[in-house]
Enzyme design. Structure first.
Site, PDB file in Angstrom:
ATOM      1  N   LEU A   1       0.801   4.682   1.639  1.00  0.00           N
ATOM      2  CA  LEU A   1      -0.607   4.934   1.300  1.00  0.00           C
ATOM      3  C   LEU A   1      -1.373   3.632   1.122  1.00  0.00           C
ATOM      4  O   LEU A   1      -2.418   3.593   0.473  1.00  0.00           O
ATOM      5  CB  LEU A   1      -0.699   5.782   0.023  1.00  0.00           C
ATOM      6  CG  LEU A   1      -0.101   7.175   0.134  1.00  0.00           C
ATOM      7  CD1 LEU A   1      -0.206   7.914  -1.191  1.00  0.00           C
ATOM      8  CD2 LEU A   1      -0.790   7.970   1.241  1.00  0.00           C
ATOM      9  N   GLY A   2      -0.847   2.558   1.705  1.00  0.00           N
ATOM     10  CA  GLY A   2      -1.564   1.297   1.627  1.00  0.00           C
ATOM     11  C   GLY A   2      -1.805   0.856   0.196  1.00  0.00           C
ATOM     12  O   GLY A   2      -2.899   0.415  -0.155  1.00  0.00           O
TER      13      GLY A   2
ATOM     14  N   TYR B   1      12.132  -4.758 -10.554  1.00  0.00           N
ATOM     15  CA  TYR B   1      11.006  -3.997 -11.087  1.00  0.00           C
ATOM     16  C   TYR B   1      11.116  -3.918 -12.608  1.00  0.00           C
ATOM     17  O   TYR B   1      12.007  -3.272 -13.138  1.00  0.00           O
ATOM     18  CB  TYR B   1      10.980  -2.580 -10.503  1.00  0.00           C
ATOM     19  CG  TYR B   1      10.866  -2.494  -9.003  1.00  0.00           C
ATOM     20  CD1 TYR B   1      10.341  -3.532  -8.248  1.00  0.00           C
ATOM     21  CD2 TYR B   1      11.287  -1.349  -8.327  1.00  0.00           C
ATOM     22  CE1 TYR B   1      10.247  -3.442  -6.864  1.00  0.00           C
ATOM     23  CE2 TYR B   1      11.189  -1.241  -6.943  1.00  0.00           C
ATOM     24  CZ  TYR B   1      10.677  -2.291  -6.221  1.00  0.00           C
ATOM     25  OH  TYR B   1      10.583  -2.189  -4.848  1.00  0.00           O
TER      26      TYR B   1
ATOM     27  N   SER C   1       4.997   1.755   0.700  1.00  0.00           N
ATOM     28  CA  SER C   1       3.524   1.682   0.651  1.00  0.00           C
ATOM     29  C   SER C   1       2.884   2.459   1.802  1.00  0.00           C
ATOM     30  O   SER C   1       1.976   1.957   2.479  1.00  0.00           O
ATOM     31  CB  SER C   1       3.050   0.226   0.675  1.00  0.00           C
ATOM     32  OG  SER C   1       3.422  -0.438  -0.497  1.00  0.00           O
TER      33      SER C   1
ATOM     34  N   GLY D   1      -2.162   2.619  -2.309  1.00  0.00           N
ATOM     35  CA  GLY D   1      -3.161   3.490  -2.918  1.00  0.00           C
ATOM     36  C   GLY D   1      -4.532   3.411  -2.296  1.00  0.00           C
ATOM     37  O   GLY D   1      -5.392   4.260  -2.554  1.00  0.00           O
ATOM     38  N   PHE D   2      -4.758   2.422  -1.445  1.00  0.00           N
ATOM     39  CA  PHE D   2      -6.095   2.255  -0.874  1.00  0.00           C
ATOM     40  C   PHE D   2      -6.464   3.406   0.043  1.00  0.00           C
ATOM     41  O   PHE D   2      -7.636   3.801   0.121  1.00  0.00           O
ATOM     42  CB  PHE D   2      -6.180   0.927  -0.107  1.00  0.00           C
ATOM     43  CG  PHE D   2      -7.584   0.529   0.245  1.00  0.00           C
ATOM     44  CD1 PHE D   2      -8.392  -0.097  -0.692  1.00  0.00           C
ATOM     45  CD2 PHE D   2      -8.111   0.789   1.505  1.00  0.00           C
ATOM     46  CE1 PHE D   2      -9.694  -0.466  -0.375  1.00  0.00           C
ATOM     47  CE2 PHE D   2      -9.406   0.434   1.825  1.00  0.00           C
ATOM     48  CZ  PHE D   2     -10.200  -0.199   0.877  1.00  0.00           C
TER      49      PHE D   2
END
Length: 326
Positions: free
Chosen positions: A205-206, A56, A203, A208-209
């Site tokens: 929250l997908g 990262y 992830s 952020g989706f």
């Protein structure tokens, strides 16, 4: 803060962790000051499980996390990863699971983080050119040397998990899991549960989706890698928005946001699962923490299932799926 046990070797972490990746790369512009404030606030709330990786930045995120926790190391359960090898200029080398690289990568991460021991050390992606027994054997040497406490894998297939676990106990598997990514329910979750391995959901929250804030590809910043994600592209995003809007309706009835409901759903899938939502702001962190207060009844879970059926998501989760579940 509720604690959850990962694996059977003694690692206990906060029920909700913090993914730090986006603080340095991948989601558009970054702000180190806000990122450090977010980490510090997370610790104030008892979110002690922090997740980073050497790739990262590359390398920037470990330095940032190390700086943020320098005065509070004793409070933190810190996870980092190796295996996705990158050069300092950001270019990609490839997936590397060679024993000599494992040792060198660990030493470099320890130096960047400014710590003596990594709490949970993951192989970020499986190097299929190196027997998993050799890679995990090198990771086990790090445990014996006191440089690492617990071992983990990320995006590994059931057969790989079993082979790795036979060499040295694997404490946690980290793989994407959310309302719109549920393939792990077929074989991976049953496998880790059989072996007594904890599950870390990245992830949740997908990307952020599932917050219902991204309505079109143009909503993403320049440099945001989600522009290349099939699920965010025209032809898929419209179908996926219909699913998210149904979740938003249920969330409103429970005085919650779609993101909070989506996190509550992951938390409700088992106390051996720890989601690590990523965020770059204190306000979003505090909103995510509210998910811990949401109780989902059997009726709620059934309604969510009907609104967002398993397998309903349009599009693959990566443009190239060849390096996951290996």
């Amino acid at each position: 803060m509720e604690q959850r046990r990962l694996g059977e070797q003694g690692l206990e972490v906060s029920a909700l962790g913090l993914g730090c990746m986006g603080m340095s790369e991948f989601y558009g512009a970054t702000n180190e000051g806000e990122a450090i404030a977010t980490i510090e606030r997370a610790l104030d709330f008892g979110v002690i499980f922090l997740d980073t990786a050497d790739m990262y930045g590359p390398f920037k995120n470990e330095r940032l996390v190390g700086k943020a926790i320098a005065a509070r190391r004793a409070e933190v359960q810190l996870a980092t990863k190796f295996g996705n090898e990158r050069r300092p200029d950001g270019s990609w080398v490839g997936i590397n699971g060679r024993p000599e690289y494992v040792r060198a990568a660990c030493d470099a991460s320890l130096e960047r983080l400014g710590i003596e021991t990594i709490d949970l050390y993951y192989q970020h992606r499986v190097d299929t050119s190196v027997p998993i027994e050799e890679t995990v054997g090198a990771m086990a040497e790090l445990v014996r040397a006191g440089k690492v406490r617990y071992l983990g894998l990320s995006e590994a297939a059931p057969a790989t998990i079993r082979r790795a676990h036979s060499v040295h106990p694997i404490t946690a598997l980290q793989t994407e899991y959310s309302l719109w990514t549920r393939d792990v329910e077929d074989e991976i979750l049953p496998t880790v549960r059989e072996l007594g391995i904890g599950f870390v959901a990245y992830s949740p929250l997908g990307r952020g989706f599932l917050s219902a804030q991204i309505r079109r590809p143009e909503d993403l910043e320049e440099g945001d890698f989600r522009v290349h994600n099939p699920r965010f592209q025209e032809g898929n995003i419209e179908s996926n928005l219909k699913l998210v809007d149904r979740i938003a309706e249920i969330a409103r009835e429970k005085n919650a946001t779609p993101a909070q409901l989506a996190l509550a759903w992951v938390l409700a899938q088992g106390d051996d699962i720890v989601p690590i939502p990523g965020t770059t702001s204190v306000s979003h962190l505090e909103q995510n923490l509210t998910a811990l207060e949401i109780e989902l009844t059997d009726e709620d879970l059934s309604r969510i299932e009907q609104a967002f059926p398993r397998g309903a998501t349009a599009g693959k989760r990566y443009p190239d799926m060849s390096n996951v579940n290996r």
